[in-house]
Design a protein around this motif. Sequence first.
Motif, PDB file in Angstrom:
ATOM      1  N   GLU A 135       0.882  -1.161   0.000  1.00 55.05           N
ATOM      2  CA  GLU A 135       0.000   0.000   0.000  1.00 55.05           C
ATOM      3  C   GLU A 135       0.929   1.221   0.000  1.00 55.05           C
ATOM      4  OE1 GLU A 135      -3.336   2.580   0.565  1.00 55.05           O
ATOM      5  OE2 GLU A 135      -1.283   2.713   1.284  1.00 55.05           O
ATOM      6  N   PRO A 136       1.073   1.903  -1.165  1.00 53.58           N
ATOM      7  CA  PRO A 136       2.115   2.933  -1.275  1.00 53.58           C
ATOM      8  C   PRO A 136       1.881   4.168  -0.401  1.00 53.58           C
ATOM      9  CG  PRO A 136       0.845   2.734  -3.317  1.00 53.58           C
ATOM     10  CD  PRO A 136       0.345   1.687  -2.404  1.00 53.58           C
ATOM     11  N   GLU A 137       0.603   4.541  -0.173  1.00 59.39           N
ATOM     12  CA  GLU A 137       0.356   5.750   0.602  1.00 59.39           C
ATOM     13  C   GLU A 137       0.714   5.559   2.082  1.00 59.39           C
ATOM     14  OE1 GLU A 137      -3.560   7.837   0.450  1.00 59.39           O
ATOM     15  OE2 GLU A 137      -2.980   7.752  -1.689  1.00 59.39           O
ATOM     16  N   GLN A 138       0.198   4.444   2.652  1.00 59.83           N
ATOM     17  CA  GLN A 138       0.455   4.193   4.084  1.00 59.83           C
ATOM     18  C   GLN A 138       1.753   3.421   4.318  1.00 59.83           C
ATOM     19  OE1 GLN A 138      -3.012   3.048   6.433  1.00 59.83           O
ATOM     20  NE2 GLN A 138      -4.266   3.343   4.618  1.00 59.83           N
ATOM     21  N   LYS A 139       2.392   3.054   3.229  1.00 57.90           N
ATOM     22  CA  LYS A 139       3.667   2.316   3.285  1.00 57.90           C
ATOM     23  C   LYS A 139       3.560   1.077   4.185  1.00 57.90           C
ATOM     24  CE  LYS A 139       6.770   5.869   1.755  1.00 57.90           C
ATOM     25  NZ  LYS A 139       5.828   6.064   0.676  1.00 57.90           N
ATOM     26  N   LEU A 140       2.748   0.153   3.725  1.00 58.40           N
ATOM     27  CA  LEU A 140       2.591  -1.080   4.491  1.00 58.40           C
ATOM     28  C   LEU A 140       2.509  -2.283   3.566  1.00 58.40           C
ATOM     29  CD1 LEU A 140      -0.687  -1.903   4.258  1.00 58.40           C
ATOM     30  CD2 LEU A 140      -0.886  -0.062   5.904  1.00 58.40           C
ATOM     31  N   LEU A 141       2.891  -3.435   4.117  1.00 58.36           N
ATOM     32  CA  LEU A 141       2.733  -4.690   3.377  1.00 58.36           C
ATOM     33  C   LEU A 141       1.444  -5.341   3.848  1.00 58.36           C
ATOM     34  CD1 LEU A 141       6.216  -6.455   3.245  1.00 58.36           C
ATOM     35  CD2 LEU A 141       5.046  -5.165   1.452  1.00 58.36           C
ATOM     36  N   HIS A 142       0.730  -5.960   2.914  1.00 57.09           N
ATOM     37  CA  HIS A 142      -0.610  -6.469   3.203  1.00 57.09           C
ATOM     38  C   HIS A 142      -0.694  -7.966   2.899  1.00 57.09           C
ATOM     39  CE1 HIS A 142      -4.749  -7.417   1.959  1.00 57.09           C
ATOM     40  NE2 HIS A 142      -5.106  -6.507   2.848  1.00 57.09           N
ATOM     41  N   PHE A 143      -1.355  -8.702   3.786  1.00 50.08           N
ATOM     42  CA  PHE A 143      -1.583 -10.143   3.569  1.00 50.08           C
ATOM     43  C   PHE A 143      -3.040 -10.461   3.877  1.00 50.08           C
ATOM     44  CE2 PHE A 143       2.855  -9.703   4.582  1.00 50.08           C
ATOM     45  CZ  PHE A 143       3.507 -10.614   3.764  1.00 50.08           C
ATOM     46  N   ARG A 144      -3.586 -11.451   3.168  1.00 55.10           N
ATOM     47  CA  ARG A 144      -4.985 -11.833   3.415  1.00 55.10           C
ATOM     48  C   ARG A 144      -5.063 -12.987   4.407  1.00 55.10           C
ATOM     49  NH1 ARG A 144      -5.170 -12.279  -2.277  1.00 55.10           N
ATOM     50  NH2 ARG A 144      -5.765 -10.320  -3.236  1.00 55.10           N
ATOM     51  N   LEU A 145      -6.089 -12.957   5.232  1.00 54.32           N
ATOM     52  CA  LEU A 145      -6.325 -14.061   6.176  1.00 54.32           C
ATOM     53  C   LEU A 145      -7.467 -14.913   5.635  1.00 54.32           C
ATOM     54  CD1 LEU A 145      -6.222 -12.149   9.594  1.00 54.32           C
ATOM     55  CD2 LEU A 145      -4.352 -13.266   8.402  1.00 54.32           C
ATOM     56  N   ARG A 146      -7.292 -16.223   5.706  1.00 56.05           N
ATOM     57  CA  ARG A 146      -8.341 -17.126   5.208  1.00 56.05           C
ATOM     58  C   ARG A 146      -8.777 -18.065   6.322  1.00 56.05           C
ATOM     59  NH1 ARG A 146      -8.366 -17.238  -0.552  1.00 56.05           N
ATOM     60  NH2 ARG A 146      -6.625 -16.020  -1.351  1.00 56.05           N
ATOM     61  N   LEU A 197       5.794  -0.513   7.365  1.00 54.81           N
ATOM     62  CA  LEU A 197       7.237  -0.582   7.112  1.00 54.81           C
ATOM     63  C   LEU A 197       8.011   0.414   7.962  1.00 54.81           C
ATOM     64  CD1 LEU A 197       7.167  -1.118   3.251  1.00 54.81           C
ATOM     65  CD2 LEU A 197       7.728  -2.783   5.016  1.00 54.81           C
ATOM     66  N   GLY A 198       7.357   1.508   8.386  1.00 58.13           N
ATOM     67  CA  GLY A 198       8.048   2.520   9.186  1.00 58.13           C
ATOM     68  C   GLY A 198       8.445   2.006  10.552  1.00 58.13           C
ATOM     69  N   ASP A 199       7.451   1.660  11.383  1.00 56.84           N
ATOM     70  CA  ASP A 199       7.778   1.270  12.764  1.00 56.84           C
ATOM     71  C   ASP A 199       7.657  -0.232  13.006  1.00 56.84           C
ATOM     72  OD1 ASP A 199       5.094   0.886  12.612  1.00 56.84           O
ATOM     73  OD2 ASP A 199       4.545   2.290  14.206  1.00 56.84           O
ATOM     74  N   ARG A 200       7.440  -0.992  11.941  1.00 54.80           N
ATOM     75  CA  ARG A 200       7.341  -2.463  12.030  1.00 54.80           C
ATOM     76  C   ARG A 200       6.153  -2.938  12.878  1.00 54.80           C
ATOM     77  NH1 ARG A 200      12.480  -4.752  10.564  1.00 54.80           N
ATOM     78  NH2 ARG A 200      12.969  -3.474   8.784  1.00 54.80           N
ATOM     79  N   SER A 201       5.188  -2.044  13.130  1.00 52.82           N
ATOM     80  CA  SER A 201       4.032  -2.494  13.912  1.00 52.82           C
ATOM     81  C   SER A 201       3.083  -3.275  12.993  1.00 52.82           C
ATOM     82  CB  SER A 201       3.311  -1.306  14.532  1.00 52.82           C
ATOM     83  OG  SER A 201       2.795  -0.492  13.510  1.00 52.82           O
ATOM     84  N   GLU A 202       2.235  -4.097  13.602  1.00 49.64           N
ATOM     85  CA  GLU A 202       1.310  -4.920  12.826  1.00 49.64           C
ATOM     86  C   GLU A 202      -0.117  -4.644  13.261  1.00 49.64           C
ATOM     87  OE1 GLU A 202       2.360  -9.043  12.969  1.00 49.64           O
ATOM     88  OE2 GLU A 202       4.394  -8.657  12.277  1.00 49.64           O
ATOM     89  N   GLN A 203      -1.038  -4.813  12.345  1.00 48.37           N
ATOM     90  CA  GLN A 203      -2.468  -4.699  12.682  1.00 48.37           C
ATOM     91  C   GLN A 203      -3.220  -5.835  12.014  1.00 48.37           C
ATOM     92  OE1 GLN A 203      -2.942  -0.544  11.413  1.00 48.37           O
ATOM     93  NE2 GLN A 203      -4.366  -0.361  13.135  1.00 48.37           N
ATOM     94  N   THR A 204      -4.271  -6.273  12.685  1.00 47.55           N
ATOM     95  CA  THR A 204      -5.104  -7.344  12.132  1.00 47.55           C
ATOM     96  C   THR A 204      -6.539  -6.856  12.057  1.00 47.55           C
ATOM     97  OG1 THR A 204      -3.667  -8.964  13.170  1.00 47.55           O
ATOM     98  CG2 THR A 204      -5.803  -9.758  12.461  1.00 47.55           C
ATOM     99  N   ASN A 245       4.763 -13.269  14.117  1.00 45.12           N
ATOM    100  CA  ASN A 245       4.738 -11.958  13.457  1.00 45.12           C
ATOM    101  C   ASN A 245       5.031 -12.091  11.968  1.00 45.12           C
ATOM    102  OD1 ASN A 245       7.679 -11.625  12.946  1.00 45.12           O
ATOM    103  ND2 ASN A 245       7.751 -11.794  15.173  1.00 45.12           N
ATOM    104  N   LEU A 246       4.739 -11.015  11.223  1.00 46.20           N
ATOM    105  CA  LEU A 246       4.833 -11.081   9.768  1.00 46.20           C
ATOM    106  C   LEU A 246       6.277 -11.159   9.273  1.00 46.20           C
ATOM    107  CD1 LEU A 246       1.966  -8.661   8.699  1.00 46.20           C
ATOM    108  CD2 LEU A 246       2.098 -11.114   8.288  1.00 46.20           C
ATOM    109  N   LEU A 247       7.199 -10.557   9.987  1.00 46.55           N
ATOM    110  CA  LEU A 247       8.593 -10.612   9.563  1.00 46.55           C
ATOM    111  C   LEU A 247       9.084 -12.069   9.584  1.00 46.55           C
ATOM    112  CD1 LEU A 247      10.221  -8.236   8.688  1.00 46.55           C
ATOM    113  CD2 LEU A 247      11.211  -8.072  10.960  1.00 46.55           C
ATOM    114  N   ASP A 248       8.768 -12.781  10.663  1.00 46.02           N
ATOM    115  CA  ASP A 248       9.154 -14.189  10.746  1.00 46.02           C
ATOM    116  C   ASP A 248       8.439 -15.007   9.671  1.00 46.02           C
ATOM    117  OD1 ASP A 248      10.870 -13.817  12.839  1.00 46.02           O
ATOM    118  OD2 ASP A 248       9.402 -14.281  14.402  1.00 46.02           O
TER     119      ASP A 248
END
Length: 620
Positions: free
Chosen positions: A176-187, A201-208, A233-236
């Motif tokens: 997501e270029p505006e918010q600078k985040l990587l996105h994954f879908r949950l199934r 990507l800035g502070d490495r925080s995650e949200q679900t 976590n997503l990095l791992d």
Amino acid sequence: MRLAGLIKPLRLLRVNKTRCLLSEQHYATKAEQEEYAFNTKEYLDFKKQLRQLNVYNRDGHTCLQVDCRLCERLPAAARATATTATASRSQGPLAYVNKRTGAFICPNCDVKVSLTYALEAYQTVPPSGFRRLPEKSLEYATRFPNLISVTADACEALGLKGLKEAQLNAIGAQFEPEQKLLHFRLRNASHKIVGEKVLHLGDRSEQTFQCSSSSGLLIHGSGNKTKAVLVSNLLDFIVLATQNIETHCIICLPYAMQQLPQECLPGLERFKELVFWLHYDATPSWDAASAFAQKMDEKRCLLIRPTETEPAPHVALKKRLNIRHILAKATPVRHKAITTFNALRNDILSELQNIEKVNGVKWKRFPVLNKLLKGHRKGELTILTGPTGSGKTTFTSEYSLDLAMQGVSTLWGSFEIRNTRLAATLLRQFVGYPLDDKLQEFDHWATEFERLPLYFMTFHGQQPLKPVLEAIEHAQYVHDISHVIIDNLQFMMGISSYRGDKFWEQDSIIAAFRGFATKHNVHVTLVMHPRKERQEDELTTSSVFGTAKATQEADNVLIIQDKRLTAVRGKKYLQVAKNRYSGDLGIMPMEFDKDALSYSSSVQSAKRRREREKTSLTES
Ligand SMILES: Nc1ncnc2c1ncn2[C@@H]1O[C@H](COP(=O)(O)OP(=O)(O)OP(=O)(O)O)[C@@H](O)[C@H]1O
Ligand code: FES
């Protein structure tokens, strides 16, 4: 018995949740919203009914898998027919009955209903007044409409050496270029998209973000694999998913180590082996793996214990350690009844290298308690006592609030004072001053307060022990509770079927909570009234409990000593009279701030500092 009704969450989940967009109007009936405890008779009746209708079913690790006949998907005639072909293989979408709670979960329509309701749905002729759920076609609406393929810059921002953007795109990541985040879908277990997880990507925080059912997982790997590695976590997840490990699927837990909703369990049913490889960054999560393993069926769970040579995947990659070698070293979560030092070796090393986390969660408000008790650990029993009106409830409330503010999920059983009054005390301690003349601030503080992982049992007054323990067990399973407070024990006495004297009864209740704390790895804090005591004497462990048993069972004994009643300059203090973990005994002075209902020296000195700053500002 309906247990969920006896437990009120202060909030549902700490992360944001959105509702799914459903093609049909969302049909949240009472049956969908309520949770029920496991009822053995109902479960047996349900299985009998499945046999009679010849419906496919299979006993899984945590759930009974069954051909779903809940909604209107099948025409009535097909629902009622019994054929010989159906029992041996599944005919359509599978539903799952949780073997601990009895919740009937269908990932196809993303619903959860009680087994009572499901039992009616599986009757050839359902009882009059019964309304079948409409079939839902699920369509999760993302809150990130501008997703694009991962760019080289975004990939570089992750700081993972050698990683290419093509690898990220191949594992389903988007940018997501505006918010600078990587996105994954949950199934969910039916492979339907029910949520999304993002990494800033800035502070490495995650949200679900999830549908109301919270049934989604992030899984990478083909559907025929029977082994999986669970990361927190997503990095791992990215590190392992891009390693092309042939043997294992890689799964990222939706809420890290904070909570594992029972709705996620169907998605893990197909795995015969689950390896926990978690990143222990925060203290409340230490030993989360063993709590989750209990939920997932311990027999199939292995663990990579965190040591310097076997750290979390992204740390291992940075240290250039061999990921596959570490994975091969996973050992069973539970040891056999009789074991050798060699089997325990890695556990001990892991604990020594993580001693601060093993010591438990530190109080922010009570540094003296940290010095004496070292921290708040799961699996222990704390008994708190003190003279009538000495502030037992007020102190316990602040001590639990401090921990809840650090992520310790807490269940309050307040039998003496009503939940509204208790919550008002907790809120005042949270804010630091009364809100009665600052009502305009209420909404702000209430919203902040609601984010805390606090739950309340709705019992009030005298209660027998059994339903209380059942309610706690249910909450521990469903909400991943790690601290239970009972205020106070006397409300469970005198109404049970125990024969014998009062002390015998008290001892057996304490023993029951002791066993519960150990078995379920939760910390239980019991508030108790002391035995009748002359005011001029100091309370001692033996004078408080009457028998030695209570002190033997407890890991920690805390006594509020109130010397204000007997001496002119007497003070109030908290005495640590027993401390099994480190053995340090001592006292913590308890100065009281009436505005904040606080005994914390740090809260009080911060307040004094603020007041000094205010006066010097007005003077200048
Ligand atoms: N040190 C203190 N100085 C003055 N008031 C206090 C102090 N500690 C607590 N209080 C007040 O005393 C009242 C009783 O406190 P609390 O209910 O916490 O005591 P308790 O020991 O739990 O009582 P009980 O024995 O009835 O269970 C509360 O209104 C509380 O605000
Ligand atoms: S298919 Fe199971 S409820 Fe619709």
